[in-house]
Design an enzyme around this catalytic site. Structure first.
Site, short mmCIF file in Angstrom:
data_model
loop_
_atom_site.label_atom_id
_atom_site.label_comp_id
_atom_site.label_asym_id
_atom_site.label_seq_id
_atom_site.Cartn_x
_atom_site.Cartn_y
_atom_site.Cartn_z
N PHE A 111 93.28 -9.99 39.09
CA PHE A 111 94.74 -9.79 39.02
C PHE A 111 95.51 -11.10 39.12
O PHE A 111 96.69 -11.15 38.78
CB PHE A 111 95.20 -8.81 40.12
CG PHE A 111 95.39 -9.45 41.47
CD1 PHE A 111 94.35 -9.53 42.37
CD2 PHE A 111 96.62 -9.97 41.83
CE1 PHE A 111 94.52 -10.13 43.61
CE2 PHE A 111 96.82 -10.56 43.07
CZ PHE A 111 95.75 -10.64 43.96
N LYS A 112 94.87 -12.16 39.57
CA LYS A 112 95.59 -13.42 39.75
C LYS A 112 96.12 -13.97 38.42
O LYS A 112 97.06 -14.77 38.40
CB LYS A 112 94.70 -14.42 40.47
CG LYS A 112 94.47 -13.97 41.91
CD LYS A 112 93.71 -14.95 42.76
CE LYS A 112 93.72 -14.53 44.22
NZ LYS A 112 92.83 -13.39 44.53
N ASP A 113 95.55 -13.50 37.30
CA ASP A 113 96.07 -13.92 36.00
C ASP A 113 97.53 -13.50 35.79
O ASP A 113 98.27 -14.18 35.08
CB ASP A 113 95.23 -13.29 34.87
CG ASP A 113 93.86 -13.95 34.73
OD1 ASP A 113 93.75 -15.17 34.95
OD2 ASP A 113 92.90 -13.24 34.37
N LEU A 116 99.39 -16.34 37.57
CA LEU A 116 99.09 -17.73 37.24
C LEU A 116 99.29 -18.04 35.75
O LEU A 116 99.61 -19.17 35.40
CB LEU A 116 97.69 -18.10 37.72
CG LEU A 116 97.70 -18.28 39.25
CD1 LEU A 116 96.30 -18.21 39.84
CD2 LEU A 116 98.36 -19.61 39.64
#
Ligand SMILES: *Cc1c(COP(=O)(O)O)cnc(C)c1O
Length: 466
Positions: A111-113, A116
């Protein structure tokens, strides 16, 4: 929109400066001075919007002083077009009124995409306008590093240095970082552990003289406000897809640093009907212990099958503590200074308020594996270990079966094949097509000693205009 520090002593900043700053100068974290609030009618009018357009509606109030509307829309269109699913954050049904929101359809499968990919574009936009350059320095135990590299690889005004503990990240995770080509991308494998890496980053932010005043450091971990902001959007998306805002939703969130679930708390404050927020931790359970017994106390770090949630303290919890203390920065400062030395509690009425806002559960490795196996046997659907913790906690904490329960699916199962194997399943999770050749790609990284001067020397020598 102005942003203020949770410790009450640093100057208030606008969005551009908050984006480029890590910690506030008083050691606190930046939060918006006030939140936008949307009416039920307004939220209802967003039904059927494409993800990027919904993202614009939810986030624009936070950035409007810094970025013209058309530029922001364009940036969001680009950001979410790199995801491998048309819905960007699709929902998968597990059972009657029970769902997983797949937040792992971005380039690095976690989910960090969501944040970021946007952060890289925001940085480049603001730096271009200011004719400025930054060096991103970050430590990773896995997912943040690859998402940050992927998000910043095309940034002209950014050099990025990611420290990971040598031989202590999984091969998939390492290759996702080290096979990305670009003159501005530098992977450093430190002969130490994750805490060593993090300490070096912290020390470098505190004293940036090694850069000779020619550039400055910027942060990509979730102390950066822009990351939290981008994560608010998918709570609205899930709700709208399942009949919100005319009915309320429950969410269960696999939690480490408390960034993702804090975004859910903000969505609720901004007007989205959310009736339950479940903090799901592994056995690194400082938050669950606090929620159950009003004692905030660090324990020894345990290595689990869900490494992206292996933490001793949750940095973003400070942002919630600020609200629980009526936004009294001095009280937060005092509390956290005491918490660094030993266990602390907060006043009983404040703690009771926290318990109204959140439920919590801690799930150990065995229960994680049992859940992966159960869901596969029931639905032929593979959960990664982090998402499995969310599903398990959702089932343990659920209050009302008439309310849709949505677990945030934080990573793709192919990122964590060991946990799948450990759960006794013979099925092997496949990497998606765009990464099928990951194990053939050329790797590039530098191994350095566990020494801050060596790492700083490397950065000083290798950034673009050094
Ligand atoms: C980072 C991460 C988490 C924890 O999110 P926080 O915002 O730190 O609470 C959970 N699962 C996965 C797969 C992650 O990468």
């Amino acid at each position: 929109m102005r942003y203020i520090s949770t410790r009450g002593e640093a100057p208030a900043l606008g969005f551009e400066d908050v984006l480029l700053t890590g910690l506030a100068t008083d050691g606190g974290l930046y939060v918006p001075e006030s939140l936008p609030h949307f009416s039920v009618e307004e939220i209802r009018s967003w039904r059927g919007l494409p993800y990027a357009e919904l993202a614009y509606k939810v986030m624009y109030p936070f950035v409007e002083d810094a970025i013209p509307a058309d530029d922001f829309r364009k940036m969001l269109g680009e950001t979410y077009s790199v995801f491998s699913h048309q819905a960007v954050a699709p929902l998968v049904q597990l059972d009657t009124n029970e769902w997983v929101m797949e937040l792992f359809r971005g380039p690095t499968l976690a989910f960090k995409d969501f944040a970021l990919q946007l952060l890289g574009r925001l940085l480049d936009y603001v730096l271009e306008k200011r004719k400025q350059h930054v060096v991103i320095m970050g430590a990773t135990s896995g997912d943040t590093g690859s998402a940050a590299i992927e998000g910043c690889r095309r940034c002209e005004h950014v050099d990025i240095f990611i420290l990971h503990p040598h031989q202590r990240v999984s091969e998939v995770q390492r290759r996702q970082m080290t096979t990305v080509q670009g003159d501005n991308i530098h992977n450093i494998a430190v002969k130490g552990n994750f805490d060593d890496c993090q300490r070096m980053v912290k020390e470098s932010f505190g004293n940036q003289s090694f850069l000779g005043g020619k550039t400055q450091l910027a942060a990509v971990n979730s102390i950066n406000w822009a990351r939290i902001m981008a994560q608010i959007v998918y709570y609205f998306q899930a709700s709208l897809a399942l009949g919100g805002p005319d009915r309320s939703m429950a969410f269960s969130v696999p939690t480490g640093n408390f960034g993702d679930i804090f975004a859910g708390y903000l969505a609720k404050k901004m007007g989205l009907p959310i009736s339950q927020l479940v903090i799901a931790t592994n056995c690194n359970d400082i938050l669950h212990r606090f929620m159950s017994g009003n004692k905030y106390e660090q324990h020894q770090l345990e290595h689990t099958l869900s490494p992206s949630m292996d933490i001793m303290v949750s940095s973003n919890f400070e942002r919630l503590l600020f609200d629980l203390h009526g936004r009294d920065g001095a009280a937060v400062k005092d509390l956290l200074e005491r918490a660094a030395k030993g266990p602390v509690s907060i006043e009983d009425y404040r703690w009771k308020h926290a318990r109204k806002l959140f439920d919590s559960d801690a799930v150990d490795d065995k229960a994680t594996c049992d859940t992966i196996r159960d869901i596969y046997e029931q639905n032929e659907y593979l959960l990664d270990p982090h998402t499995a913790i969310g599903v398990r906690a959702a089932r343990n904490c659920r209050r009302d079966s008439a309310v849709p329960m949505i677990t945030l699916g934080t990573a793709h199962p192919a990122k964590f094949p060991d946990a799948i194997a450990e759960s006794g399943l013979v099925v092997k999770p496949q990497l998606p097509a765009h990464m099928a050749d990951l194990f053939e790609r050329e790797e590039r990284y530098t191994v350095l000693d566990n020494s801050v001067s060596e790492v700083q020397g490397f950065i000083a020598k290798h950034w673009k205009n050094a």
